[in-house]
Design a protein around this motif. Structure first.
Motif, mmCIF file in Angstrom:
data_model
loop_
_atom_site.group_PDB
_atom_site.id
_atom_site.type_symbol
_atom_site.label_atom_id
_atom_site.label_comp_id
_atom_site.label_asym_id
_atom_site.label_seq_id
_atom_site.Cartn_x
_atom_site.Cartn_y
_atom_site.Cartn_z
ATOM 1 N N THR A 160 41.635 42.560 57.209
ATOM 2 C CA THR A 160 40.645 42.421 58.287
ATOM 3 C C THR A 160 39.265 42.719 57.701
ATOM 4 O OG1 THR A 160 41.040 44.730 58.941
ATOM 5 C CG2 THR A 160 42.263 43.020 60.118
ATOM 6 N N PRO A 161 38.654 41.731 57.061
ATOM 7 C CA PRO A 161 37.352 41.956 56.412
ATOM 8 C C PRO A 161 36.308 42.483 57.387
ATOM 9 C CG PRO A 161 38.267 39.821 55.798
ATOM 10 C CD PRO A 161 39.115 40.346 56.916
ATOM 11 N N ASP A 162 35.519 43.424 56.931
ATOM 12 C CA ASP A 162 34.430 43.987 57.723
ATOM 13 C C ASP A 162 33.145 43.727 56.951
ATOM 14 O OD1 ASP A 162 32.561 45.477 59.103
ATOM 15 O OD2 ASP A 162 33.880 47.202 59.414
ATOM 16 N N TYR A 163 32.546 42.585 57.192
ATOM 17 C CA TYR A 163 31.403 42.174 56.391
ATOM 18 C C TYR A 163 30.161 43.018 56.668
ATOM 19 C CZ TYR A 163 34.473 38.189 55.683
ATOM 20 O OH TYR A 163 35.550 37.403 55.384
ATOM 21 N N ALA A 164 30.031 43.476 57.889
ATOM 22 C CA ALA A 164 28.879 44.337 58.209
ATOM 23 C C ALA A 164 28.980 45.649 57.430
ATOM 24 C CB ALA A 164 28.808 44.597 59.711
ATOM 25 N N LYS A 165 30.168 46.253 57.435
ATOM 26 C CA LYS A 165 30.375 47.493 56.687
ATOM 27 C C LYS A 165 30.236 47.232 55.185
ATOM 28 C CE LYS A 165 31.397 50.976 57.924
ATOM 29 N NZ LYS A 165 30.562 52.163 58.206
ATOM 30 N N ALA A 166 30.791 46.110 54.734
ATOM 31 C CA ALA A 166 30.703 45.780 53.307
ATOM 32 C C ALA A 166 29.252 45.621 52.873
ATOM 33 C CB ALA A 166 31.481 44.497 53.022
ATOM 34 N N LEU A 167 28.454 44.984 53.694
ATOM 35 C CA LEU A 167 27.045 44.795 53.348
ATOM 36 C C LEU A 167 26.323 46.137 53.282
ATOM 37 C CD1 LEU A 167 24.755 42.830 52.760
ATOM 38 C CD2 LEU A 167 24.404 42.590 55.229
ATOM 39 N N GLN A 168 26.639 47.019 54.218
ATOM 40 C CA GLN A 168 26.043 48.353 54.227
ATOM 41 C C GLN A 168 26.406 49.119 52.958
ATOM 42 O OE1 GLN A 168 27.188 50.756 57.640
ATOM 43 N NE2 GLN A 168 26.822 52.639 56.525
ATOM 44 N N LEU A 169 27.691 49.109 52.595
ATOM 45 C CA LEU A 169 28.143 49.817 51.400
ATOM 46 C C LEU A 169 27.568 49.187 50.137
ATOM 47 C CD1 LEU A 169 31.890 50.378 52.367
ATOM 48 C CD2 LEU A 169 30.097 52.115 52.278
ATOM 49 N N CYS A 170 27.511 47.872 50.133
ATOM 50 C CA CYS A 170 26.985 47.158 48.970
ATOM 51 C C CYS A 170 25.537 47.549 48.701
ATOM 52 C CB CYS A 170 27.100 45.650 49.192
ATOM 53 S SG CYS A 170 26.597 44.647 47.775
ATOM 54 N N ARG A 171 24.745 47.670 49.737
ATOM 55 C CA ARG A 171 23.334 48.041 49.571
ATOM 56 C C ARG A 171 23.212 49.467 49.041
ATOM 57 N NH1 ARG A 171 21.345 44.968 55.119
ATOM 58 N NH2 ARG A 171 20.835 42.976 54.096
ATOM 59 N N THR A 172 24.108 50.347 49.475
ATOM 60 C CA THR A 172 24.111 51.707 48.938
ATOM 61 C C THR A 172 24.452 51.694 47.448
ATOM 62 O OG1 THR A 172 24.773 52.665 51.068
ATOM 63 C CG2 THR A 172 25.213 53.981 49.090
ATOM 64 N N MET A 173 25.433 50.895 47.076
ATOM 65 C CA MET A 173 25.848 50.812 45.678
ATOM 66 C C MET A 173 24.781 50.173 44.803
ATOM 67 S SD MET A 173 29.724 49.627 46.612
ATOM 68 C CE MET A 173 30.152 49.080 44.972
ATOM 69 N N ARG A 174 24.049 49.226 45.339
ATOM 70 C CA ARG A 174 23.010 48.575 44.554
ATOM 71 C C ARG A 174 21.888 49.549 44.189
ATOM 72 N NH1 ARG A 174 20.387 43.130 45.416
ATOM 73 N NH2 ARG A 174 20.045 43.571 43.206
ATOM 74 N N LYS A 175 21.664 50.535 45.030
ATOM 75 C CA LYS A 175 20.652 51.542 44.698
ATOM 76 C C LYS A 175 21.091 52.352 43.482
ATOM 77 C CE LYS A 175 18.986 52.052 49.465
ATOM 78 N NZ LYS A 175 18.873 52.971 50.640
ATOM 79 N N ALA A 176 22.406 52.579 43.346
ATOM 80 C CA ALA A 176 22.934 53.332 42.212
ATOM 81 C C ALA A 176 23.179 52.440 40.999
ATOM 82 C CB ALA A 176 24.237 54.032 42.608
ATOM 83 N N GLN A 177 23.293 51.125 41.242
ATOM 84 C CA GLN A 177 23.544 50.164 40.163
ATOM 85 C C GLN A 177 22.569 48.995 40.286
ATOM 86 O OE1 GLN A 177 27.860 49.252 39.530
ATOM 87 N NE2 GLN A 177 28.215 50.553 41.309
ATOM 88 N N PRO A 178 21.285 49.244 40.129
ATOM 89 C CA PRO A 178 20.277 48.204 40.392
ATOM 90 C C PRO A 178 20.369 46.982 39.491
ATOM 91 C CG PRO A 178 19.298 50.091 39.277
ATOM 92 C CD PRO A 178 20.673 50.513 39.691
ATOM 93 N N LYS A 179 21.005 47.111 38.317
ATOM 94 C CA LYS A 179 21.099 45.981 37.390
ATOM 95 C C LYS A 179 22.441 45.259 37.459
ATOM 96 C CE LYS A 179 17.871 48.021 34.052
ATOM 97 N NZ LYS A 179 17.668 48.434 32.626
ATOM 98 N N ASN A 180 23.287 45.637 38.413
ATOM 99 C CA ASN A 180 24.611 45.042 38.522
ATOM 100 C C ASN A 180 24.518 43.671 39.204
ATOM 101 O OD1 ASN A 180 27.314 44.368 39.529
ATOM 102 N ND2 ASN A 180 27.871 46.436 38.879
ATOM 103 N N ALA A 181 24.700 42.603 38.414
ATOM 104 C CA ALA A 181 24.573 41.245 38.930
ATOM 105 C C ALA A 181 25.667 40.910 39.934
ATOM 106 C CB ALA A 181 24.591 40.244 37.776
ATOM 107 N N LEU A 182 26.874 41.496 39.737
ATOM 108 C CA LEU A 182 27.973 41.214 40.661
ATOM 109 C C LEU A 182 27.655 41.732 42.056
ATOM 110 C CD1 LEU A 182 30.857 40.200 41.155
ATOM 111 C CD2 LEU A 182 31.671 42.490 40.542
ATOM 112 N N LEU A 183 27.087 42.944 42.148
ATOM 113 C CA LEU A 183 26.728 43.491 43.454
ATOM 114 C C LEU A 183 25.622 42.674 44.106
ATOM 115 C CD1 LEU A 183 26.831 47.365 42.878
ATOM 116 C CD2 LEU A 183 28.514 45.922 44.031
ATOM 117 N N ALA A 184 24.707 42.177 43.306
ATOM 118 C CA ALA A 184 23.650 41.311 43.848
ATOM 119 C C ALA A 184 24.272 40.047 44.426
ATOM 120 C CB ALA A 184 22.643 40.971 42.756
ATOM 121 N N HIS A 185 25.275 39.526 43.723
ATOM 122 C CA HIS A 185 25.988 38.339 44.211
ATOM 123 C C HIS A 185 26.729 38.656 45.505
ATOM 124 C CE1 HIS A 185 28.517 34.773 44.278
ATOM 125 N NE2 HIS A 185 29.581 35.563 44.322
#
Length: 331
Positions: A160-185
């Motif tokens: 049961t994908p939760d895209y809203a939650k995933a987007l929220q978590l992804c943005r948090t992770m991008r702050k810790a991994q700003p150069k991670n191209a996969l997270l940007a994708h």
């Protein structure tokens, strides 16, 4: 609807890092299974396509070029999966029992042992608890590649994908991994996936079928249409295929269908579609459930489906009976 994660024919896998600085080697032993073969893939492109691992005498050894940290994913016979985090110049050892795959251990690097700890935490957890602990882990370790895997596994590609939650978590992770191209994708992808909702127009897509014919939104035309994801090894998917075949025939052209086959071999998929006289376009790029087009349409389960009417999504992820009844009412 339960996600039959991926495909795969048999067995277990093990990968790892060798002693060379640009290699990763995995060695291991699997109890209660003497021989077999299975697939291993990398959602990040760490290996090219799908690789096959052979188990002989209960032992396996796998070595791959590794110039940067990446994630390898093994798929078990029960369609569960085990991530292995590869690092250049490293090696890991796998200890497991074919009858207790959830207890498998990957030893040799801190990242893999961190994943071992998480698997222990969820060993007896129910699905809501698993999601809760995955979210907590990501919050505690936003810099870890383990979190990258958990984001995809539980919030993007879960039952049961939760895209809203995933987007929220992804943005948090991008702050810790700003150069991670996969997270940007992922972030860009999640923005798109959030649009695949009931009541909104189907996002634009374009691909080719197994006969190299262009398939896009125009292929669906006006009226009622189904986009379905299936696999030749899934009983539920084959049942859905049979029902869709009968409905397509009885509709006399009113029902349009596009099929995404997640089998790993495009040529075999083409041959099976021809043998079974499937009357609609069949798409298979050999990337299975990691197909970019599938992801752009938010299709992650096997089987899965989107029901469209005049270009607008009216239902998604229906069971076979629900899909059949909904179509029959509208034809």
């Amino acid at each position: 609807m339960n996600r039959t994660t991926l495909f795969i024919l048999l067995t277990l896998v093990l990968a790892g890092c060798g002693s060379a600085g640009d290699r990763f080697k995995i060695e291991g032993r699997l109890l209660n299974m003497d021989q077999g073969e299975f697939y291993v893939y990398s959602p990040e492109g760490g290996i090219n396509g799908i690789d096959t691992i052979r188990l002989q005498g209960g032992r396996m050894s796998y070595e791959v070029m590794c110039t940067a940290p990446t994630t390898l994913v093994m798929v078990f016979p029960n369609f569960s999966e085990q991530p292995i985090f590869a690092e250049p110049g490293k090696s890991v050892k796998i200890e497991g029992d074919a009858s207790h795959l959830k207890e498998m251990k990957v030893k040799g690097t801190k990242t893999n042992e961190l994943m071992n700890d998480f698997r222990e935490q969820i060993a007896t957890a129910n699905p809501p608890q698993v999601l809760e602990r995955a979210e907590q882990f990501i919050g505690d370790h936003p810099e870890s590649v383990v979190s990258n895997y958990l984001l995809r596994r539980y919030f993007i590609s879960g039952a049961t994908p939760d895209y809203a939650k995933a987007l929220q978590l992804c943005r948090t992770m991008r702050k810790a991994q700003p150069k991670n191209a996969l997270l940007a994708h992922y972030e860009q992808q999640l923005k798109q996936l959030s649009r695949v909702t009931v009541g909104k127009r189907l996002p634009r897509f374009s691909t080719v079928d197994v006969d190299n014919k262009k398939i896009d939104n125009a292929t669906l035309g006006k009226g009622l249409a189904v986009i379905m994801a299936y696999a030749t090894w899934s009983y539920d998917a084959q049942r859905m295929l049979q029902d869709m075949r009968m409905l397509a025939k009885s509709s006399k052209g009113k029902l349009k269908i596009i099929g995404f086959c997640v089998d790993p071999n495009r040529n075999q998929c083409r041959a099976i579609a021809k043998r079974d006289s499937i009357p609609w376009p069949v798409i298979c790029d050999g990337k299975m459930l990691e197909s970019p087009t599938l992801h752009s349409l938010s299709l992650f389960d096997i089987p899965d489906n989107i029901l469209v009417n005049n270009g607008v999504v009216i239902a998604k992820g229906l069971t076979n009976d629900e899909l059949k009844q909904r179509i029959e009412r509208m034809l």
